[in-house]
Scaffold this active site. Structure first.
Site, PDB file in Angstrom:
ATOM      1  N   ALA A  77      40.367  35.213  38.286  1.00 42.99           N
ATOM      2  CA  ALA A  77      41.344  35.390  39.369  1.00 42.99           C
ATOM      3  C   ALA A  77      40.927  36.410  40.411  1.00 42.99           C
ATOM      4  O   ALA A  77      41.479  36.456  41.499  1.00 42.99           O
ATOM      5  CB  ALA A  77      42.697  35.773  38.781  1.00 42.99           C
ATOM      6  N   ARG A  86      33.617  42.844  46.893  1.00 44.50           N
ATOM      7  CA  ARG A  86      32.256  43.263  47.256  1.00 44.50           C
ATOM      8  C   ARG A  86      31.329  42.110  47.603  1.00 44.50           C
ATOM      9  O   ARG A  86      30.222  42.317  48.091  1.00 44.50           O
ATOM     10  CB  ARG A  86      31.665  44.119  46.127  1.00 44.50           C
ATOM     11  CG  ARG A  86      32.148  45.559  46.185  1.00 44.50           C
ATOM     12  CD  ARG A  86      31.452  46.406  45.164  1.00 44.50           C
ATOM     13  NE  ARG A  86      31.965  46.194  43.828  1.00 44.50           N
ATOM     14  CZ  ARG A  86      31.290  46.471  42.713  1.00 44.50           C
ATOM     15  NH1 ARG A  86      30.056  46.944  42.799  1.00 44.50           N
ATOM     16  NH2 ARG A  86      31.826  46.273  41.533  1.00 44.50           N
ATOM     17  N   GLY A 136      45.362  43.263  36.822  1.00 44.19           N
ATOM     18  CA  GLY A 136      44.492  43.758  35.763  1.00 44.19           C
ATOM     19  C   GLY A 136      44.140  42.687  34.752  1.00 44.19           C
ATOM     20  O   GLY A 136      44.746  41.618  34.709  1.00 44.19           O
ATOM     21  N   ASP A 177      32.783  35.989  35.943  1.00 41.70           N
ATOM     22  CA  ASP A 177      31.709  36.659  36.683  1.00 41.70           C
ATOM     23  C   ASP A 177      30.651  37.253  35.754  1.00 41.70           C
ATOM     24  O   ASP A 177      29.828  38.050  36.168  1.00 41.70           O
ATOM     25  CB  ASP A 177      32.268  37.712  37.649  1.00 41.70           C
ATOM     26  CG  ASP A 177      32.879  38.913  36.945  1.00 41.70           C
ATOM     27  OD1 ASP A 177      33.041  38.867  35.710  1.00 41.70           O
ATOM     28  OD2 ASP A 177      33.194  39.905  37.634  1.00 41.70           O
ATOM     29  N   GLU A 193      37.956  53.284  30.387  1.00 42.28           N
ATOM     30  CA  GLU A 193      37.447  52.870  31.690  1.00 42.28           C
ATOM     31  C   GLU A 193      36.765  54.051  32.364  1.00 42.28           C
ATOM     32  O   GLU A 193      37.172  55.207  32.190  1.00 42.28           O
ATOM     33  CB  GLU A 193      38.581  52.339  32.572  1.00 42.28           C
ATOM     34  CG  GLU A 193      39.065  50.966  32.161  1.00 42.28           C
ATOM     35  CD  GLU A 193      37.927  49.948  32.099  1.00 42.28           C
ATOM     36  OE1 GLU A 193      37.328  49.650  33.137  1.00 42.28           O
ATOM     37  OE2 GLU A 193      37.615  49.486  30.989  1.00 42.28           O
ATOM     38  N   ARG A 232      15.706  12.156  47.656  1.00 42.29           N
ATOM     39  CA  ARG A 232      17.120  12.481  47.882  1.00 42.29           C
ATOM     40  C   ARG A 232      18.007  11.706  46.904  1.00 42.29           C
ATOM     41  O   ARG A 232      17.525  10.846  46.164  1.00 42.29           O
ATOM     42  CB  ARG A 232      17.470  12.182  49.340  1.00 42.29           C
ATOM     43  CG  ARG A 232      16.795  13.181  50.299  1.00 42.29           C
ATOM     44  CD  ARG A 232      17.053  12.826  51.739  1.00 42.29           C
ATOM     45  NE  ARG A 232      18.474  12.651  52.006  1.00 42.29           N
ATOM     46  CZ  ARG A 232      18.965  11.897  52.994  1.00 42.29           C
ATOM     47  NH1 ARG A 232      18.135  11.238  53.794  1.00 42.29           N
ATOM     48  NH2 ARG A 232      20.260  11.790  53.172  1.00 42.29           N
ATOM     49  N   LYS A 274      15.593   7.824  49.804  1.00 40.78           N
ATOM     50  CA  LYS A 274      17.024   8.065  49.594  1.00 40.78           C
ATOM     51  C   LYS A 274      17.687   6.797  49.101  1.00 40.78           C
ATOM     52  O   LYS A 274      17.467   5.728  49.671  1.00 40.78           O
ATOM     53  CB  LYS A 274      17.676   8.513  50.896  1.00 40.78           C
ATOM     54  CG  LYS A 274      19.133   8.869  50.730  1.00 40.78           C
ATOM     55  CD  LYS A 274      20.009   8.445  51.903  1.00 40.78           C
ATOM     56  CE  LYS A 274      20.254   6.958  51.934  1.00 40.78           C
ATOM     57  NZ  LYS A 274      21.229   6.532  52.953  1.00 40.78           N
ATOM     58  N   SER A 297       0.978  -0.715  57.750  1.00 39.05           N
ATOM     59  CA  SER A 297       1.315   0.602  58.301  1.00 39.05           C
ATOM     60  C   SER A 297       2.219   0.465  59.513  1.00 39.05           C
ATOM     61  O   SER A 297       2.102  -0.487  60.282  1.00 39.05           O
ATOM     62  CB  SER A 297       0.038   1.332  58.723  1.00 39.05           C
ATOM     63  OG  SER A 297      -0.737   1.600  57.590  1.00 39.05           O
TER      64      SER A 297
HETATM   65  C1  UD1 Z   1      36.067  45.188  33.359  1.00 36.66           C
HETATM   66  C2  UD1 Z   1      36.450  46.035  32.149  1.00 36.66           C
HETATM   67  C3  UD1 Z   1      35.338  47.042  31.877  1.00 36.66           C
HETATM   68  C4  UD1 Z   1      34.048  46.319  31.675  1.00 36.66           C
HETATM   69  C5  UD1 Z   1      33.729  45.404  32.872  1.00 36.66           C
HETATM   70  C6  UD1 Z   1      32.548  44.554  32.559  1.00 36.66           C
HETATM   71  C7  UD1 Z   1      38.873  46.188  32.119  1.00 36.66           C
HETATM   72  C8  UD1 Z   1      40.053  47.043  32.403  1.00 36.66           C
HETATM   73  N1  UD1 Z   1      37.688  46.712  32.405  1.00 36.66           N
HETATM   74  O1  UD1 Z   1      36.034  46.043  34.484  1.00 36.66           O
HETATM   75  O2  UD1 Z   1      35.649  47.789  30.723  1.00 36.66           O
HETATM   76  O3  UD1 Z   1      32.986  47.254  31.474  1.00 36.66           O
HETATM   77  O4  UD1 Z   1      34.834  44.551  33.148  1.00 36.66           O
HETATM   78  O5  UD1 Z   1      32.174  43.785  33.684  1.00 36.66           O
HETATM   79  O6  UD1 Z   1      39.032  45.092  31.637  1.00 36.66           O
HETATM   80  N2  UD1 Z   1      40.398  39.487  36.678  1.00 36.66           N
HETATM   81  C9  UD1 Z   1      41.487  38.669  36.787  1.00 36.66           C
HETATM   82  N3  UD1 Z   1      42.691  39.189  37.165  1.00 36.66           N
HETATM   83  C10 UD1 Z   1      42.864  40.516  37.377  1.00 36.66           C
HETATM   84  C11 UD1 Z   1      41.740  41.373  37.255  1.00 36.66           C
HETATM   85  C12 UD1 Z   1      40.524  40.834  36.894  1.00 36.66           C
HETATM   86  O7  UD1 Z   1      41.362  37.450  36.579  1.00 36.66           O
HETATM   87  O8  UD1 Z   1      43.989  40.904  37.674  1.00 36.66           O
HETATM   88  C13 UD1 Z   1      39.117  38.905  36.277  1.00 36.66           C
HETATM   89  C14 UD1 Z   1      38.051  38.989  37.365  1.00 36.66           C
HETATM   90  O9  UD1 Z   1      38.043  37.825  38.157  1.00 36.66           O
HETATM   91  C15 UD1 Z   1      36.780  39.112  36.542  1.00 36.66           C
HETATM   92  C16 UD1 Z   1      37.223  39.828  35.279  1.00 36.66           C
HETATM   93  O10 UD1 Z   1      38.623  39.638  35.183  1.00 36.66           O
HETATM   94  O11 UD1 Z   1      36.264  37.853  36.183  1.00 36.66           O
HETATM   95  C17 UD1 Z   1      36.900  41.320  35.291  1.00 36.66           C
HETATM   96  O12 UD1 Z   1      37.585  41.962  36.342  1.00 36.66           O
HETATM   97  P1  UD1 Z   1      36.939  43.130  37.165  1.00 36.66           P
HETATM   98  O13 UD1 Z   1      37.909  43.581  38.171  1.00 36.66           O
HETATM   99  O14 UD1 Z   1      35.581  42.771  37.611  1.00 36.66           O
HETATM  100  O15 UD1 Z   1      36.839  44.271  36.025  1.00 36.66           O
HETATM  101  P2  UD1 Z   1      35.894  45.515  36.013  1.00 36.66           P
HETATM  102  O16 UD1 Z   1      36.482  46.581  36.853  1.00 36.66           O
HETATM  103  O17 UD1 Z   1      34.519  45.086  36.285  1.00 36.66           O
HETATM  104 MG    MG Z   2      33.609  43.325  37.192  1.00 35.90          MG
END
Ligand code: UD1
Ligand code: MG
Length: 451
Positions: free
Chosen positions: A10, A15, A80, A105, A154, A315, A333, A387
């Site tokens: 989500a 970045r 979160g 990710d 964290e 292709r 193709k 040709s």
């Molecule tokens: C998170 C972990 C951290 C870990 C890191 C590894 C937590 C609190 N922290 O931090 O300990 O070292 O990943 O990469 O879990 N996402 C949602 N909804 C939200 C927030 C996040 O779906 O509300 C998804 C993001 O799309 C992503 C994943 O959860 O795929 C991680 O979220 P991200 O914000 O990247 O967490 P980090 O701060 O990297």
């Molecule tokens: Mg992350």
């Protein structure tokens, strides 16, 4: 044991600086999300739930393209990782078994690592996947007590001593479904980010007398993608692995680092790939073929013994039967070439069927498009296309027929016939000399006039 995957996807990915949701950025021609789904598929999950948010519609579409009956739930606001995982609850109604949480990710988790997480569950209620980070940066830190995981802290909330820990949280976890949602219910958001951290389930579990542990995997597997630079690094990791896997499977890569593969490229044993070959999605190459330098293939099939390139472009819909020859600056193709057909130089073959052993001369073009519609060209077996023949589709050239060099073929040619479709040649004795004299005189006059 029944396993459900929950894939968190989500996040916005600020970045990435992109209009495209982060999890849809491609690696080797497939969205990051598809890689995560494929990684998770190694567990043969009974259910897969994707938690989408940013760009939910596009994310849903991408997920369905990988797995039709995948469930997608939407996290309306990103509060979160625990809040995200909680959204999967309804989709897992009635599910009993193991939940494995993956991050979209973090797409390169190996099947072996996932298996080890499940195995570790035999001795612990909660299993977290960690890794020893070369640069722990802003990852969550795993606070171990011997074999047990005490809690995850964290980076933002960590003390200096905790920040010194290099054993980091990948984010992946495995837990019984019922237990996991009970733990998530108890997660609050009283922390530096004001978010519901999934990582808090560890401390909560321990306080309830449950056991938790963390197992380690190779850092390359937990490579998280947060920026375009990370994306490029992920692409490089994928390519390196895919090339190594091909060589392991008996494919020769003369200069592996210059060959670009797609996530679904399939190449048979004893096929050789010369330098600088690019594979788009949907390519299969059988055994014993040769793909020569600087060729570009996409959505095509190359059979045993075929030779493609150098500088060829296949292709979507190009199907080469055994022992075909496709040479330099040839584009194919949506065309099927039967066994041993040859198109060796500077040709475009589109929307066509080329019979066995037919020889397509240099510079031949299937004129397949009239500006509105596409039309087919059929060339019979053993035909010889001279040709620079323009095959104006729809048109067919029969088996064993021949077209004269430079012909514009607009009508069907019956088998074994010779088609001549060019203006007859006229030779004018002495005329070239006169032309030269006239032109030279004109040039001299112009020079005089210009002063
Ligand atoms: C998170 C972990 C951290 C870990 C890191 C590894 C937590 C609190 N922290 O931090 O300990 O070292 O990943 O990469 O879990 N996402 C949602 N909804 C939200 C927030 C996040 O779906 O509300 C998804 C993001 O799309 C992503 C994943 O959860 O795929 C991680 O979220 P991200 O914000 O990247 O967490 P980090 O701060 O990297
Ligand atoms: Mg992350």
């Amino acid at each position: 044991m029944s396993i459900a995957l929950v894939i968190l996807a989500a996040g916005k990915g600020t970045r990435m600086n992109s209009d495209l949701p982060k999890v849809l950025h491609p690696i080797a021609h497939a969205p990051m999300l598809a890689h995560a789904m494929r990684a998770g598929a190694a567990l043969a999950p009974a259910r897969t739930v994707i938690v989408a948010g940013h760009g939910a519609e596009a994310v849903t579409q991408a997920a369905r393209a990988v797995e039709e009956d995948v469930r997608v739930v939407v996290q309306e606001t990103q509060q979160g990782t625990a809040h995200a995982a909680a959204q999967a609850r309804a989709a897992l109604e009635g599910f009993e078994g193991e939940v494995v949480v993956l991050y979209a990710d973090t797409p390169f988790i190996s099947a072996d690592t996932l298996d080890r997480m499940i195995a570790a569950r035999a001795a612990h209620d909660l299993v977290i996947l960690g890794f020893h980070a070369a640069d722990p940066a802003r990852y969550g830190r795993l606070v171990m007590e011997g074999d047990s995981l005490a809690r995850i802290v964290e980076y933002k909330d960590a003390t200096e001593a905790e920040r010194a820990i290099a054993f980091c949280n990948s984010g992946l976890l495995a837990c019984d479904a019922t237990t996991l949602f009970e733990l998530i219910d108890a997660v609050g958001n009283d922390n530096a980010s004001g978010e519901y951290y999934l990582t808090d389930v560890v401390e909560i579990a321990r306080a309830r007398g449950l056991s938790a542990t963390a197992i380690a995997c190779d850092e390359a597997e937990t490579l998280g993608i947060n920026s375009r630079a990370d994306l490029a690094a992920a692409e490089a990791v994928f390519q390196a692995r895919a090339r190594a896997a091909l060589m392991e499977d008996g494919v020769t890569l003369t200069a592996p680092e210059t060959v670009h593969l797609a996530w679904d490229t399939v190449i048979g044993r004893d096929t050789a790939i010369e330098p600088n070959v690019v594979f788009g999605p949907g390519v299969t190459v059988e055994s014993g073929a040769l793909i020569r330098a600087f060729s570009h293939l996409e959505g095509c099939h190359v059979s045993r013994g075929a030779v493609v390139g150098p500088y060829a472009r296949l292709r979507p819909g190009a199907e080469l039967a055994e022992d075909c020859r496709i040479g330099n600056f040839v584009e194919i193709k949506n065309a099927v070439l039967d066994q041993g057909a040859k198109v060796n130089h500077l040709s475009y073959i589109g929307d066509a069927e080329i019979g066995a052993r037919a020889n397509i001369g240099a510079g031949t073009i299937t004129c397949n498009y009239d500006g509105v519609m596409k039309h087919r060209t059929v060339v019979g077996s053993d035909a010889f296309i001279g040709s620079d023949t323009m095959l104006v589709a729809p048109v067919s050239v029969g088996a064993g027929a021949m077209t004269a060099t430079g012909s514009v073929i607009t009508r069907d040619v019956e088998p074994e016939a010779l088609a001549l479709a060019r203006a007859p040649q006229v030779n004018k004795p002495g005329r070239a000399r006169k032309m030269f004299e006239m032109l030279k005189a004109r040039k001299a006059r112009r020079a005089r006039e210009a002063g």
